[in-house]
Design a protein around this motif. Structure first.
Motif, short mmCIF file in Angstrom:
data_model
loop_
_atom_site.label_atom_id
_atom_site.label_comp_id
_atom_site.label_asym_id
_atom_site.label_seq_id
_atom_site.Cartn_x
_atom_site.Cartn_y
_atom_site.Cartn_z
N PHE A 20 0.83 -1.21 0.00
CA PHE A 20 0.00 0.00 0.00
C PHE A 20 0.87 1.26 0.00
O PHE A 20 0.67 2.17 -0.81
CB PHE A 20 -0.93 0.00 1.22
N ILE A 21 1.84 1.29 0.90
CA ILE A 21 2.69 2.48 1.05
C ILE A 21 3.53 2.71 -0.20
O ILE A 21 3.63 3.83 -0.70
CB ILE A 21 3.59 2.35 2.30
N MET A 22 4.13 1.65 -0.73
CA MET A 22 4.99 1.81 -1.90
C MET A 22 4.19 2.23 -3.14
O MET A 22 4.66 3.02 -3.94
CB MET A 22 5.76 0.52 -2.17
N ALA A 23 2.98 1.71 -3.28
CA ALA A 23 2.14 2.10 -4.42
C ALA A 23 1.72 3.56 -4.31
O ALA A 23 1.47 4.21 -5.33
CB ALA A 23 0.91 1.21 -4.50
N ALA A 24 1.66 4.08 -3.10
CA ALA A 24 1.26 5.47 -2.89
C ALA A 24 2.39 6.45 -3.21
O ALA A 24 2.13 7.63 -3.45
CB ALA A 24 0.80 5.67 -1.45
N ILE A 25 3.61 5.97 -3.25
CA ILE A 25 4.76 6.84 -3.48
C ILE A 25 4.91 7.11 -4.98
O ILE A 25 4.97 6.16 -5.77
CB ILE A 25 6.06 6.20 -2.93
N PRO A 26 4.94 8.39 -5.38
CA PRO A 26 5.14 8.68 -6.80
C PRO A 26 6.42 8.03 -7.33
O PRO A 26 7.43 7.98 -6.65
CB PRO A 26 5.25 10.21 -6.84
N TRP A 27 6.36 7.54 -8.53
CA TRP A 27 7.43 6.85 -9.27
C TRP A 27 7.65 5.42 -8.82
O TRP A 27 8.35 4.68 -9.48
CB TRP A 27 8.73 7.65 -9.29
N PHE A 28 7.10 4.99 -7.71
CA PHE A 28 7.08 3.55 -7.40
C PHE A 28 5.90 2.97 -8.13
O PHE A 28 6.05 2.15 -9.00
CB PHE A 28 6.93 3.30 -5.89
N GLU A 29 4.72 3.37 -7.70
CA GLU A 29 3.48 3.07 -8.37
C GLU A 29 3.21 1.58 -8.53
O GLU A 29 3.96 0.74 -8.07
CB GLU A 29 3.44 3.78 -9.72
N ILE A 30 2.09 1.26 -9.19
CA ILE A 30 1.63 -0.11 -9.31
C ILE A 30 2.52 -0.97 -10.19
O ILE A 30 2.69 -2.15 -9.93
CB ILE A 30 0.17 -0.17 -9.82
N LEU A 31 3.10 -0.39 -11.20
CA LEU A 31 3.93 -1.13 -12.15
C LEU A 31 5.17 -1.73 -11.49
O LEU A 31 5.64 -2.80 -11.87
CB LEU A 31 4.35 -0.21 -13.30
N ILE A 32 5.68 -1.07 -10.47
CA ILE A 32 6.90 -1.54 -9.81
C ILE A 32 6.58 -2.34 -8.54
O ILE A 32 7.40 -3.13 -8.09
CB ILE A 32 7.82 -0.34 -9.49
N VAL A 33 5.38 -2.18 -8.01
CA VAL A 33 5.04 -2.83 -6.74
C VAL A 33 4.36 -4.19 -6.94
O VAL A 33 4.69 -5.16 -6.25
CB VAL A 33 4.13 -1.91 -5.90
N ILE A 34 3.43 -4.27 -7.86
CA ILE A 34 2.63 -5.49 -8.00
C ILE A 34 3.45 -6.72 -8.40
O ILE A 34 3.34 -7.77 -7.75
CB ILE A 34 1.44 -5.26 -8.97
N PRO A 35 4.28 -6.67 -9.46
CA PRO A 35 4.99 -7.90 -9.85
C PRO A 35 5.85 -8.53 -8.75
O PRO A 35 5.73 -9.74 -8.49
CB PRO A 35 5.84 -7.45 -11.06
N PRO A 36 6.71 -7.76 -8.04
CA PRO A 36 7.49 -8.43 -7.00
C PRO A 36 6.64 -8.94 -5.83
O PRO A 36 6.95 -9.97 -5.24
CB PRO A 36 8.48 -7.37 -6.52
#
Length: 166
Positions: A20-36
């Motif tokens: 949740f926190i990482m997806a909320a951070i600009p430039w992390f977003e869903i593309l970088i959080v969901i796969p790992p």
């Protein structure tokens, strides 16, 4: 600092909170959080929901606070000699303006997560004159669609790799 390494070394509730926190951070977003997160074995539905919600919360904060933030920003950027402060747009802004001219708000919202990032896409749309409610709606639609696509590709891609390796 929060990063993918933090996510991989965390388990249980804390891992989901980090999604949740990482997806909320600009430039992390869903593309970088969901796969790992899915690769770590976290529940794809919960990961998708938390990543979507985390990203959307901060996009909504930006959209609905834009007027106030823009007023503050202009106070710092404008000088007495040049009240318009017309500086050349950055490379990202040029890409966004080209996207805007070609596809409008729906295009910038749908391509935002891949090209610009959702937060930046929302700010560009607002700075180019879009009203906040349509921006919020299109960003929600875009995030929802991209969350489903990224989660499905991640889950089935990982399952395929397991099948090939197994």
């Amino acid at each position: 600092m929060i990063g993918i390494e933090s996510l991989s070394s965390t388990t249980g509730f804390a891992a989901y909170a980090l999604v949740f926190i990482m997806a909320a951070i600009p430039w992390f977003e869903i593309l970088i959080v969901i796969p790992p997160a899915i690769a770590m074995g976290l529940d794809p539905f919960v990961v998708s929901f938390l990543a979507f919600t985390g990203n959307l919360v901060t996009v909504f904060l930006l959209v609905f606070a834009h007027h106030s933030l823009n007023t503050i920003w202009k106070k710092f950027r404008v000088n007495e000699d040049n009240p318009e402060n017309t500086s050349a747009p950055s490379g990202r802004r040029k890409k966004a303006i080209k996207l805007w001219n070609s596809y409008g708000l729906p295009g910038i919202a749908m391509m935002g997560p891949l090209i610009l990032g959702t937060h930046f896409a929302a700010l560009i749309a607002l700075s180019l004159g879009s009203k906040k409610n349509p921006v919020a709606l299109w960003m929600t639609i875009s995030l929802f669609i991209w969350t489903i696509i990224i989660a499905a590709v991640s889950y089935y891609g990982i399952e395929s790799l397991k099948w090939i390796a197994g």
